[in-house]
Design a protein around this motif. Structure first.
Motif, mmCIF file in Angstrom:
data_model
loop_
_atom_site.group_PDB
_atom_site.id
_atom_site.type_symbol
_atom_site.label_atom_id
_atom_site.label_comp_id
_atom_site.label_asym_id
_atom_site.label_seq_id
_atom_site.Cartn_x
_atom_site.Cartn_y
_atom_site.Cartn_z
ATOM 1 N N LEU A 280 1.020 -1.310 -0.275
ATOM 2 C CA LEU A 280 0.313 0.318 -0.628
ATOM 3 C C LEU A 280 0.574 1.657 0.255
ATOM 4 N N ALA A 281 2.094 1.133 0.463
ATOM 5 C CA ALA A 281 3.120 1.971 0.286
ATOM 6 C C ALA A 281 3.796 2.571 -0.793
ATOM 7 N N VAL A 282 3.664 2.076 -1.865
ATOM 8 C CA VAL A 282 3.649 1.986 -3.228
ATOM 9 C C VAL A 282 2.348 3.519 -3.590
ATOM 10 N N PRO A 283 1.584 2.972 -4.164
ATOM 11 C CA PRO A 283 0.056 4.686 -4.735
ATOM 12 C C PRO A 283 0.328 5.997 -2.827
ATOM 13 N N PHE A 284 0.603 5.524 -2.071
ATOM 14 C CA PHE A 284 1.147 6.377 -1.389
ATOM 15 C C PHE A 284 2.451 7.766 -2.031
ATOM 16 N N PHE A 285 3.248 7.031 -2.097
ATOM 17 C CA PHE A 285 4.699 7.431 -2.411
ATOM 18 C C PHE A 285 4.613 7.988 -3.433
ATOM 19 N N LEU A 286 4.007 7.739 -4.177
ATOM 20 C CA LEU A 286 3.995 7.794 -5.277
ATOM 21 C C LEU A 286 2.423 9.541 -6.446
ATOM 22 N N LEU A 287 1.644 8.871 -5.061
ATOM 23 C CA LEU A 287 0.904 10.475 -4.630
ATOM 24 C C LEU A 287 1.771 11.868 -3.914
ATOM 25 N N THR A 288 2.536 11.019 -3.208
ATOM 26 C CA THR A 288 2.993 12.298 -2.894
ATOM 27 C C THR A 288 4.315 12.762 -3.756
ATOM 28 N N ALA A 289 4.814 12.175 -4.562
ATOM 29 C CA ALA A 289 5.369 12.926 -5.597
ATOM 30 C C ALA A 289 5.002 13.679 -6.587
ATOM 31 N N ASN A 290 3.671 13.171 -6.754
ATOM 32 C CA ASN A 290 2.695 14.661 -7.604
ATOM 33 C C ASN A 290 2.254 15.543 -7.436
ATOM 34 N N LEU A 291 1.311 15.390 -5.560
ATOM 35 C CA LEU A 291 1.316 16.584 -4.659
ATOM 36 C C LEU A 291 2.662 17.731 -4.913
ATOM 37 N N MET A 292 3.808 17.008 -4.943
ATOM 38 C CA MET A 292 5.171 17.794 -5.169
ATOM 39 C C MET A 292 4.870 18.608 -5.968
ATOM 40 N N ASN A 293 4.689 17.752 -7.168
ATOM 41 C CA ASN A 293 4.298 18.508 -8.264
ATOM 42 C C ASN A 293 3.696 19.819 -8.387
ATOM 43 N N VAL A 294 2.364 19.440 -8.160
ATOM 44 C CA VAL A 294 1.309 20.727 -8.177
ATOM 45 C C VAL A 294 1.409 21.509 -7.519
ATOM 46 N N GLY A 295 1.771 21.448 -6.478
ATOM 47 C CA GLY A 295 1.539 21.648 -5.130
ATOM 48 C C GLY A 295 2.484 23.061 -4.846
ATOM 49 N N GLY A 296 4.033 23.150 -5.915
ATOM 50 C CA GLY A 296 4.897 24.128 -5.659
ATOM 51 C C GLY A 296 5.927 24.243 -4.726
ATOM 52 N N ILE A 297 6.138 22.368 -4.145
ATOM 53 C CA ILE A 297 7.141 21.978 -2.981
ATOM 54 C C ILE A 297 8.143 22.401 -4.276
ATOM 55 N N THR A 298 8.111 21.589 -5.502
ATOM 56 C CA THR A 298 9.675 20.953 -5.870
ATOM 57 C C THR A 298 10.005 23.266 -6.895
ATOM 58 N N ASP A 299 9.170 23.723 -6.667
ATOM 59 C CA ASP A 299 9.301 24.997 -7.355
ATOM 60 C C ASP A 299 10.427 25.773 -5.629
ATOM 61 N N ARG A 300 9.627 25.494 -5.074
ATOM 62 C CA ARG A 300 10.657 25.523 -3.609
ATOM 63 C C ARG A 300 12.472 24.789 -3.404
ATOM 64 N N LEU A 301 12.461 23.746 -3.981
ATOM 65 C CA LEU A 301 13.181 22.860 -3.507
ATOM 66 C C LEU A 301 14.321 23.182 -4.893
ATOM 67 N N VAL A 302 13.734 23.487 -6.091
ATOM 68 C CA VAL A 302 14.586 24.485 -7.311
ATOM 69 C C VAL A 302 15.224 25.708 -7.076
ATOM 70 N N ARG A 303 14.428 26.191 -6.040
ATOM 71 C CA ARG A 303 15.549 27.447 -5.716
ATOM 72 C C ARG A 303 16.107 27.627 -4.681
ATOM 73 N N LEU A 304 16.400 25.880 -3.655
ATOM 74 C CA LEU A 304 17.551 26.145 -2.640
ATOM 75 C C LEU A 304 18.503 25.248 -3.465
ATOM 76 N N SER A 305 17.890 24.638 -4.539
ATOM 77 C CA SER A 305 19.165 23.713 -5.140
ATOM 78 C C SER A 305 20.336 24.833 -6.081
ATOM 79 N N ARG A 306 19.846 25.914 -6.764
ATOM 80 C CA ARG A 306 19.863 26.824 -7.399
ATOM 81 C C ARG A 306 21.306 27.422 -6.055
ATOM 82 N N ALA A 307 20.689 27.963 -4.908
ATOM 83 C CA ALA A 307 21.373 28.920 -4.261
ATOM 84 C C ALA A 307 21.810 28.324 -3.613
ATOM 85 N N LEU A 308 22.698 26.932 -3.548
ATOM 86 C CA LEU A 308 23.341 26.489 -2.814
ATOM 87 C C LEU A 308 24.440 26.138 -4.223
ATOM 88 N N VAL A 309 24.456 25.611 -5.361
ATOM 89 C CA VAL A 309 25.371 24.636 -6.141
ATOM 90 C C VAL A 309 25.118 25.954 -7.593
#
Length: 439
Positions: free
Chosen positions: A66-95
């Motif tokens: 049951l963990a498989v679909p839930f982790f996939l949903l976590t990834a998709n929520l990240m993409n549509v919810g702006g979480i990925t954009d924040r991580l891009v900003r942090l990655s740019r600041a770091l490297v």
């Protein structure tokens, strides 16, 4: 097994012969595994077509899966919810100021993403949309952009929480908490060698670099991204310290990612939520269908005692621990080129496990050799799902990106060799944090 119509050798020839024939005809792997079982089931009077259904659905009767679909949903929520954009900003600041800044950001973002989603295909899909066109505009070669996007995406199966670790732990009865801890150091090493490879490419080809971010900008980026970065801490910490199971941790990850997207970053509405749920259902259906048919295939191998026949021949070679480790890696590297990682774990992992136990390889060490080896199959033809996704987004053939992909895999292969020769790379953290996880 006595009294069977088919001998072990005959059953093996039919199973593998039909399976590889169907693969050559470009039948999807999950379907090919199921269809390969049918002739054997029809020829054996004790069995029947219903056995395929029974064993397939028996595989689904697993709380861990049951963990498989839930982790996939976590990834998709990240993409549509702006979480990925924040991580891009942090990655740019770091490297971003490193040579080949945008490609370096690609690797670091994959590292962060891996600690939340556990899915390389989800990573490859989202990273390709973000980076390939952006790198093209900044003068990066298409083959390099595709290669680094696909190769960095494999971090998601090595860095916890990994869906492959959950499947491996559930099928082969290995502590998932130990696997989560064991993947941290190899994941860090592979991310480091990927960044080193980008550095070498950037110096050789003159790829652009961003200005260095100031301390205040880096601090603000880290502060904004901190809620997202807490996701792997919650997931891994909760599992390792026994606060909740792997499946419960996946559910908590979904709730946490949904809360961030809806109430903290406020970038997800009902339309985006529906899209995330729809994509998750599609990916989970494909993944779990593969688990079911692979389980029936594996059950037939066990029924005809085919693994024992294979192991008798291999055991006669008299290999020691290190030689067996390289043999295991070679088998998974070859199998990963043709087979999805999950059925490879169910079928090949079950066959090789007794061999590794016989030479004293720790089950967690065996798991990490297998998982790191299978990661290569995600970017190597003819299967190469992550490379296929990146090439599709870039609008190019896989063959055109193959040279740069192989170059980027060479340092990763060096890390795999270290993992085989020096078990402490994977066993250090489990022994330090929770030694009771290890045998």
């Amino acid at each position: 097994m006595g009294g069977n119509t088919l001998a072990s050798g005959q059953a093996a020839w039919i199973l593998f012969g039909v399976f590889f024939t169907l693969l050559a005809l470009r039948i999807p792997v999950a379907v090919a595994l199921g269809l390969a079982c049918v002739p054997v089931l029809m020829l054996e009077p004790r069995l029947g077509a219903m056995t395929l259904m029974q064993e397939t659905f028996n595989a689904y009767n697993s709380f861990i899966l049951l963990a498989v679909p839930f982790f996939l949903l976590t990834a998709n929520l990240m993409n549509v919810g702006g979480i990925t954009d924040r991580l891009v900003r942090l990655s740019r600041a770091l490297v971003g100021h490193f040579p080949g800044g945008l490609a370096q950001i690609n690797v670091v973002l994959s590292f962060f993403f891996a600690g939340i989603s556990g899915s390389s295909t989800a990573d490859a899909a989202s990273q390709s949309k973000i980076f390939i066109e952006a790198q093209r505009k900044e003068g990066y070669d298409d083959s390099f952009s595709v290669a680094i996007t696909a190769v960095s995406a494999v971090l998601a199966v090595i860095i916890p929480p990994s869906i492959l670790m959950i499947v491996w732990g559930g099928v082969l009865t290995v502590s998932i908490g130990a696997l989560f801890l064991a993947g941290v150091v190899p994941g860090l090493l592979i991310a480091a060698v990927q960044m080193g490879t980008v550095h070498a490419y950037a110096k050789a080809r003159g790829y652009p670099t961003y200005p260095r971010s100031g301390l205040r900008e880096a601090f603000v980026a880290a502060f904004v991204a901190l809620p997202a970065l807490m996701t792997p801490v919650i997931i891994i910490g909760g599992k390792v310290f026994g606060w909740f199971t792997a499946t419960e941790s996946a559910c908590i990850a979904v709730l946490y990612a949904g809360t961030l997207s809806l109430f903290v970053y406020r970038e997800m509405g009902l339309k985006e939520l529906w899209g995330a749920l729809n994509e998750t259902g599609r990916l989970a259906a494909v993944t779990l269908f593969c688990v079911g048919t692979a389980s029936c295939f594996g059950w037939l191998l066990a029924y005809y005692q085919i693994p024992q026949a294979i192991l008798e021949g291999v055991s006669a070679w008299g290999m020691g621990r290190i030689a067996t480790g390289f043999f295991v890696a070679a088998v998974f590297l070859v199998v990963g080129c043709f087979l999805d990682a999950i059925p490879a774990i169910i079928i090949v992992g079950s066959i090789l496990q007794p061999l590794t136990v016989g030479v004293g390889i720790d089950p967690v060490h065996f798991a990490m050799i297998g998982i790191v080896s299978l990661a290569f199959g995600l970017v190597t033809p003819p299967y190469g799902l992550c490379l296929m996704i990146a090439c599709h987004v870039a609008g190019m053939r896989m063959a055109d990106a193959l040279k740069d992909t192989i170059i980027m895999l060479l340092p990763m292969f060096g890390v795999l060799m270290l993992v085989i020769v020096w078990p402490e790379i994977v066993l250090f953290l489990p022994r330090l944090v929770s030694p009771e996880f290890l045998d």
